[in-house]
Design an enzyme around this catalytic site. Structure first.
Site, PDB file in Angstrom:
ATOM      1  N   TRP A 327       0.900  -1.127   0.174  1.00 51.81           N
ATOM      2  CA  TRP A 327      -0.022   0.062   0.004  1.00 51.81           C
ATOM      3  C   TRP A 327       0.793   1.162   0.039  1.00 51.81           C
ATOM      4  O   TRP A 327       0.580   2.269  -0.540  1.00 51.81           O
ATOM      5  CB  TRP A 327      -0.690   0.133   1.292  1.00 51.81           C
ATOM      6  CG  TRP A 327      -1.675   1.272   1.449  1.00 51.81           C
ATOM      7  CD1 TRP A 327      -2.832   1.500   0.967  1.00 51.81           C
ATOM      8  CD2 TRP A 327      -1.402   2.517   2.137  1.00 51.81           C
ATOM      9  NE1 TRP A 327      -3.237   2.946   1.227  1.00 51.81           N
ATOM     10  CE2 TRP A 327      -2.374   3.344   2.169  1.00 51.81           C
ATOM     11  CE3 TRP A 327      -0.307   2.582   2.923  1.00 51.81           C
ATOM     12  CZ2 TRP A 327      -2.255   4.642   2.917  1.00 51.81           C
ATOM     13  CZ3 TRP A 327      -0.076   3.902   3.704  1.00 51.81           C
ATOM     14  CH2 TRP A 327      -1.188   4.895   3.457  1.00 51.81           C
ATOM     15  N   HIS A 328       2.010   1.347   0.741  1.00 50.98           N
ATOM     16  CA  HIS A 328       2.921   2.255   0.695  1.00 50.98           C
ATOM     17  C   HIS A 328       3.448   2.619  -0.545  1.00 50.98           C
ATOM     18  O   HIS A 328       3.850   3.981  -0.760  1.00 50.98           O
ATOM     19  CB  HIS A 328       4.087   2.063   1.645  1.00 50.98           C
ATOM     20  CG  HIS A 328       3.512   2.213   3.157  1.00 50.98           C
ATOM     21  ND1 HIS A 328       2.941   0.985   3.722  1.00 50.98           N
ATOM     22  CD2 HIS A 328       3.706   3.165   4.050  1.00 50.98           C
ATOM     23  CE1 HIS A 328       2.557   1.663   5.079  1.00 50.98           C
ATOM     24  NE2 HIS A 328       3.098   2.812   5.136  1.00 50.98           N
ATOM     25  N   GLY A 329       3.723   1.768  -1.608  1.00 50.11           N
ATOM     26  CA  GLY A 329       4.129   2.381  -2.714  1.00 50.11           C
ATOM     27  C   GLY A 329       4.378   1.219  -3.805  1.00 50.11           C
ATOM     28  O   GLY A 329       4.464   0.086  -3.455  1.00 50.11           O
TER      29      GLY A 329
END
Lengths: 471, 303
Positions: A327-329
């Site tokens: 989700w972060h990147g």
């Protein structure tokens, strides 16, 4: 638009004044929505269309769910979640998947690689999911309100819920059932000034004084600069980056909370002194709380949580953190970062299943050191998203065992020590809050706030995007 | 609590301003920028708010001429070095216009004319006249005056004392192989960037616009009585622009009444990375630069 930019200050003050003018009191929601759209469209106006599409889609699906009963509700909510996931996968991950499967050179591959990454997409799609799921589960409260007040009213509330500018780009991720009930007329006399003042001063201090100054020294972690550094510097840089990422994100969240307070909205805190955690589980209850709560409620629990046996629990933790990492990147290194945390959590659960948690202070202290070290080393993947560079960094740790000799590097060590101190003190304060000594200091905390205000004005670092903007 | 905090803030602010005005805090104790961005900002602010000679000259350019800062002591104080690392002459020109007085003579490095001015840099220096005025009158608002940097300096000094006392911690400089590797990576990055730019048609178009803007700025300064002197640093052999390009550039400058320093070939000078002169070579070129200036001074064309 940065919270510390002049254009933002103009937008904020303009909105704030109009918002509380008696003449505009019945247009408060509309004023906030328009300002939020302007805030979002300021950098990339075209992408406002995507935000509007996402809002309308989620408002419509949730409205239809609220007005239906039986099996169709489940089908619609599933479709709603899938639609949000399609949006985020298409805009955020298609480039990464194209690259992974080697389609870059094809026509479609080229198109997918060129897609812009809309700001805050990870946040507003997750909020869309919470809306759809909450309405389906009946957590929204009285769903019948929807049909009574009509779609137009629901759409306008959804617009504010998703686009409310303090949280739009980097969270905290709001939950529909906590935000919608707050959408009522606000009065000037109802502003909680002291709370807003505290949140804004600490938030801006952490962001513009601590994080923005630390970034001028931790840039040495970038490839290939770090190859010239000694073990001492590499460790200090990593420590500094750990402090920087906390102050950057916690600072942003506090500013968001403070701005929301001024408009009469209460957002839940996103950080709760995470670096004092003595276990990885505790760390995730204290770090980016809105995301970890989302992952727990909308992913870990549906996967079965800890209700399906020990092995399944370890697996669920692992999968949740893997996806949380992604989700972060849109890079596999973020998945590795999430996997590492999943592994930490699973191993910790395994240990706790067979050995009770020790209450001995020394053991807890060592646990804190272990958690901080694990978390800090894992941040390396945020700073060096190319996995091979991160590995090279670790190799250099053991290859360059020496102390620095150049003044520039010694200055970096000195500056990181000084600029990290407020973060350390911030956490120590939490540990001391029960002590008599702290209660005495608390009486003169206004001196500290005066000092923080001074440093915001005279010691701000050069302006930089918030690290979490990229997510 | 808010009122008390604001009173404390004003008291601290007055105290700091008082210290700065009475010169009780030496500038060197305060922010000594480490990365290029900070150094550029500090340099600009020193030029705007502190540099105050009756007659002065100024040099603008990119990181190529910013190497002169290594041998700054060779230059007389009436030449202010305003070339910026990572930026270009266009940024330097923006700063020049912010000061109430223009320099008598302007030395312009011509190696990088096709890099536009950095808007963020300009806004950091001051995004409007009010901000600039405020920074002019209130020293503590300038970026160069951060009290926490004083604490950094003290901590650094303590670390140095500690390191010297426990000599066993003293180590070698980074090994040569690592330094070479980092340098090669940087050169490769620059080459890729150049390749990308040369393939980008809009870049060529923009480069032409920037050059036109450069000439109009030079004309403007010339009309205001500033003596314009162009010079070209002997670097960038692998990517050197054609001889014809520079011949045209210099011919144009002469036709406009600007002065030019003799050009020396990049093959005669060693660089660290192809683009920046090494320590010894920048010293050699500084001698050449000053000799050229003396030659023009001798013919009484420079102020």
């Amino acid at each position: 638009m940065l919270f510390n930019s002049q254009e933002f200050l103009w937008l904020f003050f303009g909105t704030f004044l109009l918002y509380y003018l008696p003449f505009f009191s019945s247009y408060q929601v509309k004023i906030l929505i328009l300002s939020s759209f302007f805030f979002y469209a300021y950098g990339q106006p075209v992408l406002l269309a995507l935000l509007l599409f996402s809002i309308t889609m989620n408002a419509y699906i949730s409205y239809v769910i609220a007005n239906h009963e039986g099996v169709k509700r489940k089908f619609l909510s599933t479709m709603g979640v899938v639609a949000n996931l399609v949006v985020i996968v298409f805009f955020k991950y298609s480039g990464m998947l194209t690259h992974t499967f080697g389609f870059e050179d094809s026509g479609i591959g080229h198109f997918l690689m060129m897609l812009p990454l809309p700001l805050g997409i990870s946040f507003f799609t997750f909020e869309g999911i919470t809306l759809v799921v909450d309405v389906y589960k009946g957590h929204y409260g009285d769903s019948k309100n929807f049909s009574q007040k009509g779609f137009k009213d629901h759409l306008s509330k959804t617009m504010l819920f998703v686009s409310f500018f303090p949280h739009l780009i980097a969270g905290p991720i709001l939950k529909a059932n906590e935000f919608y009930p707050q959408i009522v007329s606000k009065k000037w006399s109802g502003i909680h000034w002291e709370k807003a003042f505290r949140q804004l001063v600490v938030g801006y201090f952490l962001k513009v004084v601590v994080a923005d100054n630390l970034k001028d020294y931790t840039y040495w972690i970038d490839y290939p600069n770090f190859m010239l550094l000694s073990t001492t510097s590499l460790l200090v840089m990593l420590f500094g980056y750990s402090m920087q990422i906390f102050s950057d994100f916690a600072g942003y969240s506090l500013i968001a909370l403070g701005l929301a307070t001024l408009f009469g909205y209460e957002l839940k805190g996103n950080f709760n002194f995470p670096y004092i955690s003595t276990s990885f589980g505790e760390f995730w209850r204290r770090w980016h709380i809105s995301l970890s709560t989302f992952l727990k409620e909308y992913l870990y629990f549906p996967l079965g949580g800890n209700r399906k046996g020990k092995l399944r629990t370890y697996f669920n933790l692992f999968v949740t953190m893997f996806l949380g990492g992604l989700w972060h990147g849109a890079a596999w290194s973020y998945a590795v970062w999430g996997t590492a945390h999943g592994l930490f959590l699973a191993l910790e659960r395994l240990k706790n299943d067979y050995l009770p948690t020790s209450k001995i202070p020394f053991v807890q202290f060592m646990g804190g050191i272990l958690v901080f070290t694990g978390v800090t080393f894992a941040w390396l993947l945020f700073k060096l998203p190319d996995f091979s560079h991160a590995v090279l960094y670790l190799q250099n740790l053991s290859a360059n065992i020496r102390f620095e000799t150049t003044y520039d590097q010694l200055k970096s060590i000195g500056s990181i020590t000084v600029y990290s101190f407020p973060v350390v003190a911030y956490h120590v304060r939490y540990l001391l809050c029960e002590k008599e000594f702290y209660q005495k200091v608390k009486k003169i905390e206004w001196v500290l706030f005066g000092l923080m205000l001074l440093l915001i004005f005279v010691n701000a670092g050069t302006k930089a995007d918030f690290i979490y903007f990229q997510f | 609590m808010i009122k008390k905090s604001l009173i404390a803030f004003f008291l601290f602010f007055l105290l700091l301003e008082g210290f700065l005005r009475k010169d009780l805090l030496n500038d060197e104790w305060l922010r000594s920028g480490q990365n290029n961005w900070s150094i550029n900002i500090l340099n600009s602010q020193n030029y705007l708010y502190k540099y105050d000679l009756a007659h002065f000259n100024c040099m603008i350019g990119s990181s190529i001429s910013a190497r002169f800062n290594i041998v700054k002591e060779m230059f007389p104080p009436e030449i202010f070095m305003l070339p910026f690392n990572g930026l270009s002459v266009h940024d330097g020109l923006n700063i020049l216009y912010r000061k109430e007085r223009l320099p008598d003579t302007l030395f312009v490095e011509t190696n990088v004319l096709d890099r536009p001015a950095n808007a963020e840099f300009a806004s950091t220096i001051g995004s409007n006249k009010w901000e600039e005025k405020l920074k002019y009158y209130v020293s503590s608002l300038r970026e160069a005056h951060g009290p926490l940097d004083l604490a950094s300096q003290v901590t650094t000094s303590a670390i140095i004392v500690f390191r010297n006392k426990f000599g066993f911690l003293g180590g070698d400089l980074p090994n040569k192989a690592a330094m070479d590797m980092v340098r090669e990576i940087e050169v490769e990055k620059q080459n890729q960037e150049r390749k990308k730019q040369s393939q980008d048609k809009t870049f060529t178009h923009k480069a032409n616009d920037l050059e036109n803007e450069f000439w109009s700025q030079m004309d403007n300064l010339h009309q205001k009585g500033v003596v314009i002197v162009l010079f070209n640093m002997p670097v960038d052999c692998r990517n050197e622009k054609s001889e014809t390009y520079y011949n045209n550039l210099y011919a144009k400058a002469k036709s406009k009444g600007f002065l030019v320093f003799d050009r020396v070939h990049c093959q005669d000078y060693a660089t660290t990375d192809g683009t920046h002169l090494s320590g010894k070579e920048i010293e050699r070129y500084a001698h050449f630069f000053l000799a050229q200036r003396a030659k023009l001074n001798g013919s009484a064309v420079l102020n």
